[in-house]
Scaffold this motif. Structure first.
Motif, short mmCIF file in Angstrom:
data_model
loop_
_atom_site.label_atom_id
_atom_site.label_comp_id
_atom_site.label_asym_id
_atom_site.label_seq_id
_atom_site.Cartn_x
_atom_site.Cartn_y
_atom_site.Cartn_z
N PRO A 91 0.83 -1.20 0.00
CA PRO A 91 0.00 0.00 0.00
C PRO A 91 0.86 1.26 0.00
O PRO A 91 1.95 1.28 0.59
CB PRO A 91 -0.80 -0.12 1.30
N ILE A 92 0.38 2.28 -0.66
CA ILE A 92 1.15 3.53 -0.77
C ILE A 92 1.63 4.03 0.59
O ILE A 92 2.78 4.47 0.73
CB ILE A 92 0.29 4.61 -1.46
N GLU A 93 0.79 3.94 1.58
CA GLU A 93 1.15 4.45 2.91
C GLU A 93 2.32 3.68 3.52
O GLU A 93 3.11 4.25 4.30
CB GLU A 93 -0.06 4.38 3.84
N ASP A 94 2.45 2.42 3.17
CA ASP A 94 3.46 1.57 3.79
C ASP A 94 4.78 1.50 3.02
O ASP A 94 5.78 1.01 3.55
CB ASP A 94 2.92 0.14 3.95
N VAL A 95 4.80 1.94 1.77
CA VAL A 95 6.02 1.83 0.96
C VAL A 95 6.92 3.03 1.22
O VAL A 95 6.48 4.19 1.11
CB VAL A 95 5.69 1.73 -0.54
N ASP A 96 8.16 2.75 1.56
CA ASP A 96 9.12 3.81 1.86
C ASP A 96 9.36 4.69 0.64
O ASP A 96 9.53 4.18 -0.48
CB ASP A 96 10.45 3.18 2.29
N PRO A 97 9.39 6.02 0.80
CA PRO A 97 9.62 6.92 -0.35
C PRO A 97 10.91 6.63 -1.11
O PRO A 97 10.96 6.78 -2.33
CB PRO A 97 9.64 8.32 0.29
N GLU A 98 11.94 6.21 -0.41
CA GLU A 98 13.20 5.89 -1.10
C GLU A 98 13.03 4.69 -2.02
O GLU A 98 13.61 4.63 -3.11
CB GLU A 98 14.31 5.62 -0.08
N VAL A 99 12.23 3.75 -1.59
CA VAL A 99 11.96 2.58 -2.43
C VAL A 99 11.19 2.99 -3.68
O VAL A 99 11.49 2.53 -4.79
CB VAL A 99 11.17 1.53 -1.62
N VAL A 100 10.21 3.87 -3.52
CA VAL A 100 9.45 4.37 -4.67
C VAL A 100 10.38 5.09 -5.65
O VAL A 100 10.30 4.90 -6.87
CB VAL A 100 8.31 5.30 -4.22
N ARG A 101 11.28 5.90 -5.12
CA ARG A 101 12.24 6.60 -6.00
C ARG A 101 13.11 5.61 -6.77
O ARG A 101 13.40 5.81 -7.95
CB ARG A 101 13.10 7.56 -5.18
N ASP A 102 13.51 4.54 -6.10
CA ASP A 102 14.34 3.53 -6.77
C ASP A 102 13.57 2.86 -7.91
O ASP A 102 14.12 2.61 -8.99
CB ASP A 102 14.80 2.47 -5.77
N ALA A 194 6.80 -5.13 2.82
CA ALA A 194 7.25 -4.60 4.10
C ALA A 194 6.84 -5.53 5.25
O ALA A 194 5.79 -6.18 5.21
CB ALA A 194 6.64 -3.22 4.32
N ASP A 195 7.68 -5.59 6.28
CA ASP A 195 7.35 -6.35 7.49
C ASP A 195 6.45 -5.52 8.41
O ASP A 195 5.59 -6.06 9.10
CB ASP A 195 8.62 -6.74 8.23
N ASP A 196 6.67 -4.21 8.42
CA ASP A 196 5.88 -3.31 9.25
C ASP A 196 4.65 -2.87 8.45
O ASP A 196 4.75 -2.02 7.56
CB ASP A 196 6.73 -2.10 9.64
#
Length: 282
Positions: A91-102, A194-196
């Motif tokens: 989910p968008i809320e759970d994905v780290d912004p750095e991962v999205v940039r990658d 994500a685990d969290d």
């Protein structure tokens, strides 16, 4: 055409799946194939018929260096196939912004870097650019927002480039849009979940882990079918702007026309239904 007797294709993401199948398809048609991936060596089935190179498409320097090396060895690039990509689901809320940039850096910025590296020569000598997108670039899916967004960016950039080059009849730009393909894509993507996790998205995670949202289940097609369409885009006298691959992709494209109040529940229903069906299919 380059100075070589055989046309030359530079292909990214050739280590497996669609990329490996595409490398073999071009080689079988007599092309000189430069098959690249972020790590080497590539599989033997690719190495035996292709010239292989290590290429991290997030590196400006490597993109320029590989394009320059191909020109030096063969005289030029007749076709660039931008296929490298991966998904970081959640989910968008759970994905780290750095991962999205990658994800965007590989899926959208990588093709931009390589297009810039080959276009100065292509505009003079002619050639093809084929970008491998996904129907998810047009039809977002819960838990795949980062990937869908990156593919949507690639699709829009491809459309813009095609129009920018419209006055040059020697250069053609096409987009290939498959749906689900029988590769390690889903397995690799699930490994990045994500685990969290936010509990409100339990249904989304269940679909990603057990449903057909990532792998397509029985709807997935062989990568060779996508490779055949990529080869069409590279060789047809009058290539299309877009090649949709397979009936599931065509159906998903059609749902673009539906209003959100109808399409959103349908997509969510698909995820929840296939989560249950997967118990029997697997």
């Amino acid at each position: 055409m380059t100075s070589d007797a055989e046309p030359v294709v530079l292909l990214t993401g050739a280590g497996s799946g669609i990329g490996a199948a595409t490398a073999r398809a071009f080689a079988a048609r007599g092309w000189t194939v430069y098959a690249t991936d972020v790590s080497t060596p590539l599989p033997e089935r690719v190495r035996e018929r292709c010239r292989t190179r290590e290429l991290d498409v997030t590196s400006d320097e490597q993109c320029r260096a590989v394009a320059d090396a191909v020109r030096a060895e063969t005289g030029g690039v007749d076709c660039l196939v931008n296929n490298a990509g991966y998904a970081a689901p959640g989910p968008i809320e759970d994905v780290d912004p750095e991962v999205v940039r990658d994800v965007f850096d590989v899926v959208a910025h990588g093709p931009h870097r390589l297009a810039r590296a080959v276009l100065p020569e292509m505009r003079r000598a002619g050639g093809r650019i084929v970008n491998v997108s996904s129907v998810l670039g047009r039809n977002a899916y819960p838990g795949m927002g980062a990937y869908s967004g990156a593919k949507a960016a690639l699709s829009s950039m491809t459309d813009a480039l095609r129009m920018e080059l419209a006055d040059n009849p020697a250069v053609h730009v096409s987009l290939v849009e498959p749906a689900w393909v029988e590769t390690t894509f889903a397995e690799n993507a699930r490994g990045k979940l994500a685990d969290d996790r936010t509990a409100d998205y339990d249904a989304v995670y269940e679909d990603l882990e057990r449903g057909w949202g990532l792998d397509g289940g029985p709807l997935a097609m062989a990568p060779e079918r996508v490779a055949a369409r990529i080869l069409d885009a590279a060789t047809e006298d009058d290539p299309r702007a877009r090649y949709t691959v397979g009936r599931p992709a065509a159906l998903l494209r059609w749902t673009e026309r539906l209003p959100a109040w109808l399409s959103d529940p349908a997509v969510r229903w698909f995820g929840r239904l296939t989560t249950r069906l997967a118990r029997w299919w697997r």
